[in-house]
Design an enzyme around this catalytic site. Sequence first.
Site, PDB file in Angstrom:
ATOM      1  N   ASN A  45      -2.164   0.011   3.397  1.00 43.81           N
ATOM      2  CA  ASN A  45      -2.004   0.857   4.569  1.00 43.81           C
ATOM      3  C   ASN A  45      -3.363   1.332   5.029  1.00 43.81           C
ATOM      4  OD1 ASN A  45       0.774   0.781   4.572  1.00 43.81           O
ATOM      5  ND2 ASN A  45       0.975   2.628   3.335  1.00 43.81           N
ATOM      6  N   ALA A  64      -1.135  10.748   0.253  1.00 39.39           N
ATOM      7  CA  ALA A  64      -1.380   9.303   0.215  1.00 39.39           C
ATOM      8  C   ALA A  64      -0.503   8.547   1.211  1.00 39.39           C
ATOM      9  CB  ALA A  64      -1.123   8.774  -1.195  1.00 39.39           C
ATOM     10  N   ASP A  73       5.398   1.204   1.472  1.00 36.16           N
ATOM     11  CA  ASP A  73       6.853   1.286   1.251  1.00 36.16           C
ATOM     12  C   ASP A  73       7.382   0.085   0.487  1.00 36.16           C
ATOM     13  OD1 ASP A  73       7.205   3.724   2.512  1.00 36.16           O
ATOM     14  OD2 ASP A  73       7.167   2.783   4.500  1.00 36.16           O
ATOM     15  N   LYS A 110      -3.634 -18.215  -6.296  1.00 36.90           N
ATOM     16  CA  LYS A 110      -3.830 -18.007  -4.861  1.00 36.90           C
ATOM     17  C   LYS A 110      -2.901 -18.942  -4.088  1.00 36.90           C
ATOM     18  CE  LYS A 110      -7.276 -18.213  -1.247  1.00 36.90           C
ATOM     19  NZ  LYS A 110      -8.610 -18.622  -0.863  1.00 36.90           N
ATOM     20  N   PRO A 122       9.186   3.058  -5.096  1.00 35.59           N
ATOM     21  CA  PRO A 122       9.786   4.385  -5.272  1.00 35.59           C
ATOM     22  C   PRO A 122       9.134   5.381  -4.309  1.00 35.59           C
ATOM     23  CG  PRO A 122       8.272   3.894  -7.073  1.00 35.59           C
ATOM     24  CD  PRO A 122       8.400   2.637  -6.256  1.00 35.59           C
ATOM     25  N   ASP A 123       9.882   6.363  -3.854  1.00 35.36           N
ATOM     26  CA  ASP A 123       9.324   7.408  -2.989  1.00 35.36           C
ATOM     27  C   ASP A 123       8.801   8.525  -3.890  1.00 35.36           C
ATOM     28  OD1 ASP A 123       8.973   9.728  -1.334  1.00 35.36           O
ATOM     29  OD2 ASP A 123      10.093   8.649   0.223  1.00 35.36           O
ATOM     30  N   ILE A 124       7.485   8.623  -3.970  1.00 31.07           N
ATOM     31  CA  ILE A 124       6.854   9.569  -4.906  1.00 31.07           C
ATOM     32  C   ILE A 124       7.148  11.009  -4.484  1.00 31.07           C
ATOM     33  CG2 ILE A 124       4.663  10.264  -5.966  1.00 31.07           C
ATOM     34  CD1 ILE A 124       3.652   7.387  -5.125  1.00 31.07           C
ATOM     35  N   LYS A 172      11.940  14.830   7.622  1.00 31.33           N
ATOM     36  CA  LYS A 172      11.295  14.577   6.329  1.00 31.33           C
ATOM     37  C   LYS A 172      11.418  15.770   5.382  1.00 31.33           C
ATOM     38  CE  LYS A 172       8.727  11.051   7.260  1.00 31.33           C
ATOM     39  NZ  LYS A 172       7.653  10.342   7.893  1.00 31.33           N
ATOM     40  N   LYS A 220      13.010  14.434   1.904  1.00 34.20           N
ATOM     41  CA  LYS A 220      12.049  14.344   0.804  1.00 34.20           C
ATOM     42  C   LYS A 220      12.102  15.552  -0.123  1.00 34.20           C
ATOM     43  CE  LYS A 220       9.551  10.848   2.783  1.00 34.20           C
ATOM     44  NZ  LYS A 220       8.814   9.734   2.226  1.00 34.20           N
TER      45      LYS A 220
HETATM   46  O1  C5P Z   1       8.413   8.136   4.554  1.00 32.58           O
HETATM   47  P1  C5P Z   1       6.994   8.303   4.950  1.00 32.58           P
HETATM   48  O2  C5P Z   1       6.088   7.275   4.329  1.00 32.58           O
HETATM   49  O3  C5P Z   1       6.786   8.426   6.417  1.00 32.58           O
HETATM   50  O4  C5P Z   1       6.617   9.728   4.340  1.00 32.58           O
HETATM   51  C1  C5P Z   1       5.329  10.170   4.259  1.00 32.58           C
HETATM   52  C2  C5P Z   1       5.198  11.162   3.131  1.00 32.58           C
HETATM   53  O5  C5P Z   1       5.846  10.691   1.959  1.00 32.58           O
HETATM   54  C3  C5P Z   1       3.755  11.347   2.723  1.00 32.58           C
HETATM   55  O6  C5P Z   1       3.611  12.668   2.219  1.00 32.58           O
HETATM   56  C4  C5P Z   1       3.578  10.299   1.638  1.00 32.58           C
HETATM   57  O7  C5P Z   1       2.508  10.636   0.756  1.00 32.58           O
HETATM   58  C5  C5P Z   1       4.909  10.362   0.937  1.00 32.58           C
HETATM   59  N1  C5P Z   1       5.368   9.092   0.337  1.00 32.58           N
HETATM   60  C6  C5P Z   1       5.429   8.957  -1.032  1.00 32.58           C
HETATM   61  N2  C5P Z   1       5.912   7.800  -1.585  1.00 32.58           N
HETATM   62  C7  C5P Z   1       6.318   6.779  -0.808  1.00 32.58           C
HETATM   63  C8  C5P Z   1       6.263   6.885   0.593  1.00 32.58           C
HETATM   64  C9  C5P Z   1       5.771   8.060   1.131  1.00 32.58           C
HETATM   65  O8  C5P Z   1       5.037   9.886  -1.739  1.00 32.58           O
HETATM   66  N3  C5P Z   1       6.766   5.666  -1.367  1.00 32.58           N
END
Ligand code: C5P
Length: 399
Positions: free
Chosen positions: A212, A276, A280, A290, A307-309, A341, A345
């Site tokens: 990213n 960060a 995704d 390669k 995973p969504d941290i 969010k 979240k």
């Molecule tokens: O869902 P999105 O990426 O738009 O959300 C952004 C927020 O979620 C940021 O704070 C980012 O650091 C966190 N995030 C995360 N783990 C992920 C995706 C996003 O902690 N896999």
Amino acid sequence: MTVASPPRILLIVGGGIAAYKALELIRLIRKAGLNVRVVLTKAAQEFVTPLSAGSLSGDKVYTDLFDLTDEAEMGHITLSRQAELVVVAPATAALMAKLATGLSDDLASTLLLATDKPVLMAPAMNVRMWHHAATQRNLETLRADGVAFVGPDEGDMACGEFGLGRMAEPEAIFAAIQEALKPKAQPLKGRHVLITAGPTFEPLDPVRGVTNRSSGKQGYAIAEAAVRAGAQVTLVSGPVNIPTPAGVERVDVETAQEMYDAVHSALPADVFIAVAAVGDWRAKEIARDKQKKGEDGELTITLVKNPDILASVGKHESLRPQLVVGFAAETRNVEVYGRTKLRTKGADVIMANDVSKDVFERDTTNMILIDESGPTNAKLLTKREAAEDLIRYIGTRIK
Ligand code: C5P
């Protein structure tokens, strides 16, 4: 003639007609019972003499980097760090340019580069020099680096023109000095603040990967602001080109899964700030070799979700920090997505910013802070100012 205790202020006097006002500033500082050590640039000595500055400061005046006696008595590093605050008055366009670009070619510019103390500048120059794109660019850079400014004022100039560029009056500079010397509140003293910053990198094969856009500047600025607020800071960082801020424990990671693991092993924390730009998706399988271009000009890669941290910490059953902060980088509907969010979240606060206008490598950012009571007004801030704002806000929320 030498002052007994180390000076609280190191005053660098640049060359310009406003240098004569530096003498009044020295007098005000001494009258308030503060010690000041003075450095005159070569050009400053055309306007004030070491003798007059020294009589007022009651101390030796320094002028030359290659004065061997001084190096034996006190190296320039000691000179640059002994005081609590470095003041540059007048700060000429040249001195600003030197510090903005990291140029050190005389005693004053070397001290400015070598110091680890806060710097306060009182610019003084011709109005056109002040408004020149180069000076304004240097001003923005210096602000982003944490240099504080007082003035310049508007008025008649020695050169006969009128406008912004007059050095602030000695009383105003002295007031700014007093403000800068005030002990800073440390609202996060003893708190553990855990921060993620930078991008993640998901390998596709040994040479390629998916990432990213993120410089890491905002997350690093927040880590620095948290240290200044007294926190113990763990910074889990993706690959960036930024040095580790002093006092920060940095854990380097590459992939989202590594970032997830590092964050969870750093818990418990009082505050979690997810800055960060986490990828995704990652490749379902990482090719061992390669990948070749192939004949049909297409390559199919299967991606699986990372995973969504933020959500994993925001909704943690046993170790949820007192305050969880997320970021939302959006190109439209910033506020609406920011609010969503908060819920999805499990965050208490979302810092939403509009990335439609290329903020990635810049030092400024357009921020809205959204919590359960609603959004604050969007402000164009330097990333450092946005970090200070956020940490101040966190200080008011933490119990
Ligand atoms: O869902 P999105 O990426 O738009 O959300 C952004 C927020 O979620 C940021 O704070 C980012 O650091 C966190 N995030 C995360 N783990 C992920 C995706 C996003 O902690 N896999």
